[in-house]
Design an enzyme around this catalytic site. Structure first.
Site, PDB file in Angstrom:
ATOM      1  N   TRP A 134       6.760  -9.300  11.799  1.00  0.00           N
ATOM      2  CA  TRP A 134       8.001  -9.535  12.524  1.00  0.00           C
ATOM      3  C   TRP A 134       7.979  -8.686  13.789  1.00  0.00           C
ATOM      4  CZ3 TRP A 134      12.981  -6.481  11.764  1.00  0.00           C
ATOM      5  CH2 TRP A 134      14.056  -7.105  12.412  1.00  0.00           C
TER       6      TRP A 134
ATOM      7  N   ASP B  92       9.647  -4.278   3.331  1.00  0.00           N
ATOM      8  CA  ASP B  92      10.735  -4.992   3.990  1.00  0.00           C
ATOM      9  C   ASP B  92      10.937  -6.291   3.211  1.00  0.00           C
ATOM     10  OD1 ASP B  92      12.559  -6.189   5.639  1.00  0.00           O
ATOM     11  OD2 ASP B  92      11.355  -6.083   7.463  1.00  0.00           O
TER      12      ASP B  92
ATOM     13  N   ALA C 282      13.410  -9.295   3.024  1.00  0.00           N
ATOM     14  CA  ALA C 282      14.514  -9.945   3.728  1.00  0.00           C
ATOM     15  C   ALA C 282      14.825 -11.336   3.197  1.00  0.00           C
ATOM     16  CB  ALA C 282      14.202 -10.029   5.224  1.00  0.00           C
TER      17      ALA C 282
ATOM     18  N   LYS D 252      19.992 -13.477   4.754  1.00  0.00           N
ATOM     19  CA  LYS D 252      19.502 -14.810   4.435  1.00  0.00           C
ATOM     20  C   LYS D 252      20.002 -15.291   3.085  1.00  0.00           C
ATOM     21  CE  LYS D 252      16.758 -13.669   7.950  1.00  0.00           C
ATOM     22  NZ  LYS D 252      16.846 -12.372   8.650  1.00  0.00           N
TER      23      LYS D 252
END
Length: 394
Positions: free
Chosen positions: A127, A208, A210, A243
């Site tokens: 990302w 991470d 997400a 999300k």
């Protein structure tokens, strides 16, 4: 003093969004922006979120601060969601943050405070904001091989060889599931090999996560994170609710610092609260409150899980439809990886020139590295995309 400021490079995705808006073609397709969209092109508010908001509106009688770390009930609920019973609760320090990005930023701040010379090993690609924040903080980023351009899968041998170059005190940044931007993921056997490498080198993992629930299911998507957290001496986890709860603008995230030395938890907790104070003071609460209500109410949680499963199934169905259509048009199975990838994104493996050609000729808008948001498709636009891919000669 402001005359010394320099113009910053434009954000590529924001530029792409504007180009899409300015394109008059009715058949144009937006695969660039990283938000979930339903078949109508909207990002709906989830049913459980709407219900929780109504309950909150009726019951909430104050907007006073919750505390530097946020509401402890939010931390408890999120730790259960992400970690299950993989680690003891008293080994986890945590703070609420403004979104998953806030959690990532605070994690990097913590690393810099604890060990200024630490290198952060980052997947190639990753990302973009990971690298942007590290650069802004003046921290050294070291890339490790991840995406195999030929197979559009994981270059696991290269990845493992590279992360074994990390040293004690370095940090290895990992995507918990649904790798962004490639969609290519490790299996649990490969994750175990990564854990073994981390233990061997003494490097600290930072995960991470997400997109929990967007890949193979809530528990399945958390399996790798739970394996890592339960296996290494120390671990950082940045979790996002944007999300899987669809509350993007509410900026709801959590940073967890895990240590097998439970006596250090108070120090870790105090340090995380200190970092929050220096950055934004008290974290936002509205989204966190909704998440807490949903996860602690059996009916709301069941409805949220059911709708999340609908979202996951929709994206998986679009992947499978696109892979079948490409196989039909091209007579080749080389796009089969699209059905194997997980999450919102896949990296198609097209050159920047081919990406531009698809945009100019067919109105297909995707990021220059050929990352596309599968959730930007629907059953009617899949054949349009497949035709563009084949005609462009990707």
């Amino acid at each position: 003093m402001f005359e010394t400021l320099k113009t910053r490079p434009a954000d590529g995705i924001l530029v792409l969004m504007q180009m899409y808006k300015d394109d008059p073609r009715p058949t144009k397709i937006d695969l660039g922006v990283g938000v979930y969209k339903d078949a109508t092109g909207l990002t709906p508010i989830m049913r459980a979120v709407k219900a929780a908001e109504h309950q909150l509106w009726e019951a909430q009688d104050s907007k006073v601060y919750t505390g530097l770390a946020g509401d402890p009930a939010f931390s408890d609920a999120m730790i259960r969601l992400v970690l299950g019973d993989a680690v003891a609760r008293d080994s986890v320090a945590s703070v609420a943050t403004p979104g998953g990005t806030g959690a990532v930023r605070q994690a990097f701040e913590l690393i810099k405070m604890a060990r200024p010379e630490a290198r952060v090993f980052v997947s190639d690609p990753t990302w973009p904001n990971h690298l942007s924040i590290l650069k802004y903080l003046g921290m050294e980023a070291v890339s490790y091989r991840y995406f195999d351009e030929e197979t559009c899968g994981v270059d696991f041998d290269g990845m493992l060889a590279d992360i074994k170059q990390a040293k004690a005190g370095d940090v290895v940044l990992l995507h918990g599931c649904c790798h962004n931007p490639t969609g290519a993921n490790l299996n649990l056997t490969q994750w175990q090999a990564v854990v073994d490498a981390l233990i061997e080198t003494g490097a600290v993992p930072m995960i991470d996560i997400a997109y929990q629930g967007f890949g193979d299911g809530l528990d399945e998507d958390a399996a790798a994170t739970r394996l890592v957290a339960s296996s290494v001496p120390e671990c950082l986890i940045a979790a996002s609710c944007s999300k899987n709860f669809g509350i993007y603008r509410e900026r709801t995230g959590l940073l967890m610092a895990i240590s097998q030395n439970t006596q250090a938890r108070k120090l870790h907790q105090d340090t995380l609260a200190f970092l929050n104070r220096q950055n934004f003071s008290f974290p936002p609460d509205h989204g966190a409150r909704l998440v807490t209500m949903i996860l602690n109410d059996d009916a709301l949680k069941a409805d949220w899980m059911a709708e999340l499963e609908e979202v996951r199934g929709s994206m998986l169905g679009l992947r499978e439809q696109l892979a079948r259509e490409l196989q039909r048009l091209s007579g080749s199975d080389r796009f089969g990886f699209l059905a194997q990838h997980r999450g919102m994104f896949s990296r198609l493996g097209a050159s920047p020139e081919k990406v531009v050609e698809m945009r100019e000729t067919h109105g297909i808008y995707m990021v220059g590295d050929s990352r596309m948001n599968i959730a930007g498709l629907n059953a009617e636009t899949v054949p349009i995309l497949a035709k563009a891919i084949v005609e462009t000669g990707v």
